[in-house]
Design a protein around this motif. Structure first.
Motif, PDB file in Angstrom:
ATOM      1  N   ASP A   1      22.950  -7.208  -9.898  1.00  0.00           N
ATOM      2  CA  ASP A   1      24.020  -6.476  -9.214  1.00  0.00           C
ATOM      3  C   ASP A   1      24.554  -7.260  -8.016  1.00  0.00           C
ATOM      4  O   ASP A   1      24.832  -6.716  -6.965  1.00  0.00           O
ATOM      5  N   HIS A   2      24.656  -8.578  -8.202  1.00  0.00           N
ATOM      6  CA  HIS A   2      25.233  -9.478  -7.191  1.00  0.00           C
ATOM      7  C   HIS A   2      24.588  -9.292  -5.815  1.00  0.00           C
ATOM      8  O   HIS A   2      25.272  -9.103  -4.810  1.00  0.00           O
TER       9      HIS A   2
ATOM     10  N   HIS B   1      18.742  -4.118 -17.261  1.00  0.00           N
ATOM     11  CA  HIS B   1      19.526  -5.297 -16.901  1.00  0.00           C
ATOM     12  C   HIS B   1      18.706  -6.586 -16.900  1.00  0.00           C
ATOM     13  O   HIS B   1      19.209  -7.633 -16.495  1.00  0.00           O
TER      14      HIS B   1
ATOM     15  N   ASP C   1      24.138 -18.193 -15.225  1.00  0.00           N
ATOM     16  CA  ASP C   1      25.406 -17.486 -15.051  1.00  0.00           C
ATOM     17  C   ASP C   1      25.238 -15.972 -15.143  1.00  0.00           C
ATOM     18  O   ASP C   1      26.064 -15.216 -14.609  1.00  0.00           O
ATOM     19  N   THR C   2      24.178 -15.524 -15.822  1.00  0.00           N
ATOM     20  CA  THR C   2      23.986 -14.084 -16.013  1.00  0.00           C
ATOM     21  C   THR C   2      23.179 -13.435 -14.897  1.00  0.00           C
ATOM     22  O   THR C   2      23.175 -12.217 -14.771  1.00  0.00           O
TER      23      THR C   2
ATOM     24  N   GLU D   1      24.904 -10.929 -12.182  1.00  0.00           N
ATOM     25  CA  GLU D   1      25.211  -9.615 -12.743  1.00  0.00           C
ATOM     26  C   GLU D   1      23.931  -8.829 -13.014  1.00  0.00           C
ATOM     27  O   GLU D   1      23.879  -7.610 -12.784  1.00  0.00           O
TER      28      GLU D   1
END
Length: 264
Positions: free
Chosen positions: A193-194, A206, A186-187, A190
């Protein structure tokens, strides 16, 4: 390295280049254009894993990605191989899409501070010819039991059907990156940055890479002998042939076995 095509040896470190667009099979085009074949990479990496002279492997990546075919098989081999030897991915330039999938399978990802990482996702380019412009009429006739074999991309329904396949492959991509990096699936969007690209330290921030560094410093780091390793510091002394055979049978590193001097 003997019998490999692209790699170079720096002491006990093998450097495997993953440069240019990635294809599954090597051909004349890959040789001329400087592209990379997953088939060749797999062969070179497996030889390095099997060679006792190679202590660690660096995947030197500078690639925008490529075709999906063959990527998962190569990444799975790298993921399994990191339990045998340390495999580090170095991103110098760009490590995007399929190239990032491969990099994520390594033990660690090092990125140059001005390099790019990410583009986690799948894309299919579809071009529809205008029949009026070409003066030709084209028909696709499929069996009645396979209406989705040739979806009409000129309609929303056809594009949606193709989109289902793209989404499914994208989910596999995200799931494998999550497993490789030890994070929740799920992370991952993001983090990346999609589907976008992150630069150097921002990629590290990130979670797309573990740290910033350079290729030469990484090779120097990996080439250093492990002075703190108990296998190196601990020596086994044998006095007889029987003791020697017993030590080898027990898995003792032959480099740590010393023969006792005969008593005068």
């Amino acid at each position: 390295l003997e019998e490999s095509r692209q790699v170079t040896m720096r002491g006990s470190v093998e450097v495997v280049p993953g440069i240019g667009t990635i294809f599954r099979y090597a051909n004349l085009f890959t040789e001329i254009s400087g592209a990379t074949s997953t088939q060749v990479l797999a062969t070179d990496i497996q030889r390095a894993l099997d060679d006792p002279k190679v202590k660690s492997i660096v995947l030197n990546i500078d690639s925008p990605g490529g075709v999906a075919s063959g990527i998962n098989e190569l990444a799975e081999m790298i993921y399994a191989g990191r339990s045998q030897k340390r495999i580090v991915a170095y991103i110098g330039g760009i490590g995007a899409s399929a190239a990032y999938w491969i990099a994520s399978a390594a033990s660690e990802i090092i990125i140059d501070e001005a390099s790019l990482a990410g583009s986690i996702g799948v894309v299919v380019e579809a071009v529809i010819d205008s029949e009026k412009a070409s003066g030709r009429t084209r028909y696709s006739i499929v069996s009645r039991n396979a209406p989705n074999k040739r979806p009409d991309l000129g309609t929303e329904e056809g594009r949606a059907k193709l989109g289902e396949t793209i989404d499914a492959l994208g989910d596999v991509f995200v799931g494998k990156v999550a497993r490789n990096l030890g994070v929740s699936a799920d992370t991952v969007p993001e983090m990346g940055d999609h589907g976008g690209i992150r630069v150097g330290a921002d990629a590290v921030k990130h979670g797309l890479a573990h740290r910033v560094g350079s290729l030469e410093s990484l090779i120097t780091e990996l080439a250093k002998p492990a002075f703190n390793s108990p296998r190196i510091n601990t020596m086994t002394t044998v006095k007889t042939t029987a003791e020697l055979r017993t030590a080898i049978a027990a898995g003792t590193d032959p480099n740590t076995i010393e023969i006792a001097q005969a008593e005068q």
